[in-house]
Design an enzyme around this catalytic site. Structure first.
Site, mmCIF file in Angstrom:
data_model
loop_
_atom_site.group_PDB
_atom_site.id
_atom_site.type_symbol
_atom_site.label_atom_id
_atom_site.label_comp_id
_atom_site.label_asym_id
_atom_site.label_seq_id
_atom_site.Cartn_x
_atom_site.Cartn_y
_atom_site.Cartn_z
ATOM 1 C CG HIS A 30 6.672 -6.205 0.532
ATOM 2 N ND1 HIS A 30 5.883 -5.043 0.165
ATOM 3 C CD2 HIS A 30 7.457 -6.351 -0.516
ATOM 4 C CE1 HIS A 30 6.484 -4.509 -0.669
ATOM 5 N NE2 HIS A 30 7.631 -5.144 -1.291
ATOM 6 C CB SER A 178 2.742 -2.566 -6.976
ATOM 7 O OG SER A 178 3.584 -1.519 -7.268
#
Ligand code: PAF
Length: 274
Positions: A30, A178
């Site tokens: 992210h 993840s």
């Protein structure tokens, strides 16, 4: 950094607006999207919203990691301007009954194995686009099929938003970053890098040397050779249309290999240029 719970609070943007939609439990993947966004835009907006309509498995929704305080600290340090962290009612004041047509992109791989998932992604991303009104939006290539579907949807809705795909970020041992990795047991976490090891070796040695179907079978067998991993699917498809390749020679476009693998109760996905 301004934290907004309501759509109406997203105001007074400066210059071009970049948007990074997330479901929180933030990691380096992210943060790489935030970095790309900040480099390309004057204002960076990040959303944190665990979207119930894209979970086809209620246990997955219940167990999805939620770490808002840590996420906000990371986003502040990363130089984000606005965080939009709404309630479910703010996004869906009434149930969203829209059904999207993604031109068949959702009929393979994740779409086939997680019925309704991409329709839920379409619902939330289109709603977030409506609220945030960005010029550019950033998505990771780990969810390669999602990226293709969002590009398609954005074009279909005629939205003036540039969709930017960013490369997969991996841990030093190769495991794709993840939010679900934090849910892996220590044993499954230790086994999981085997997925990328098999994919990267296959990308070097299998293309063109055996028929496509054999390549898929060999990749699944190699992943499943680790007793803690169980392949759900292996697909080799055209990167732009996601149409499964049948024959190396007949496939004009760039190919990618996609996998979904169960590591105990946790389902991991990965992909690689092939
Ligand atoms: O990739 C994700 O985290 C989600 O699918 C997204 C794009 C934030 C929509 O909920």
């Amino acid at each position: 950094m301004k934290l907004c719970r309501r759509a109406a609070e997203l105001a007074e943007y400066r210059g071009t607006v970049g948007f990074v939609p997330t479901m929180g439990a933030l990691h380096e993947g992210h943060l790489s999207l935030v970095k790309a966004c900040r480099e390309a835009c004057d204002t960076t907006v990040v959303s944190i919203f665990v979207n119930p309509t894209q979970f086809n498995d209620p246990t997955d929704l219940k167990n999805y990691p939620r770490t808002e305080a840590e996420d906000l600290a990371l986003l502040e340090a990363a130089g984000v301007d606005f965080v939009f962290a709404p309630s479910v009612e703010e996004i869906y004041p009434t149930p969203d009954t829209r059904v999207f047509d993604f031109g068949g992109l959702d009929r393979v791989m994740e779409g086939e194995h997680r019925p309704g998932h991409f329709n839920g992604v379409g619902q939330v991303v289109s709603r977030l686009f409506e609220i945030v009104r960005p010029n550019k939006a950033f998505f990771g290539e780990k969810d390669f099929q999602q990226l293709a579907i969002i590009r398609y949807m954005t074009a279909q809705l005629g939205l003036p938003i540039e969709i930017v795909g960013c490369p997969i970020v991996r841990d030093t041992d190769g495991l794709a970053r993840s939010s679900r990795n934090t849910l892996l047991s220590p044993e499954h976490r230790a086994a999981a890098p085997h997925i990328y090891a098999v994919l990267s070796e296959a990308a070097k040695s299998l293309r063109g040397t055996v028929p496509v179907d054999d390549a898929k079978r060999i990749i699944a067998e190699r992943i499943d050779a680790n007793p803690l991993l169980k392949t759900e699917y292996v697909e080799i498809a055209e990167a732009d249309t996601l149409r499964p390749a049948t024959d190396w020679a007949k496939t004009p476009g760039t190919l990618r290999c996609f996998v979904a693998v169960h590591a105990g109760p946790i389902r991991l996905i990965d992909n690689i240029a092939f």
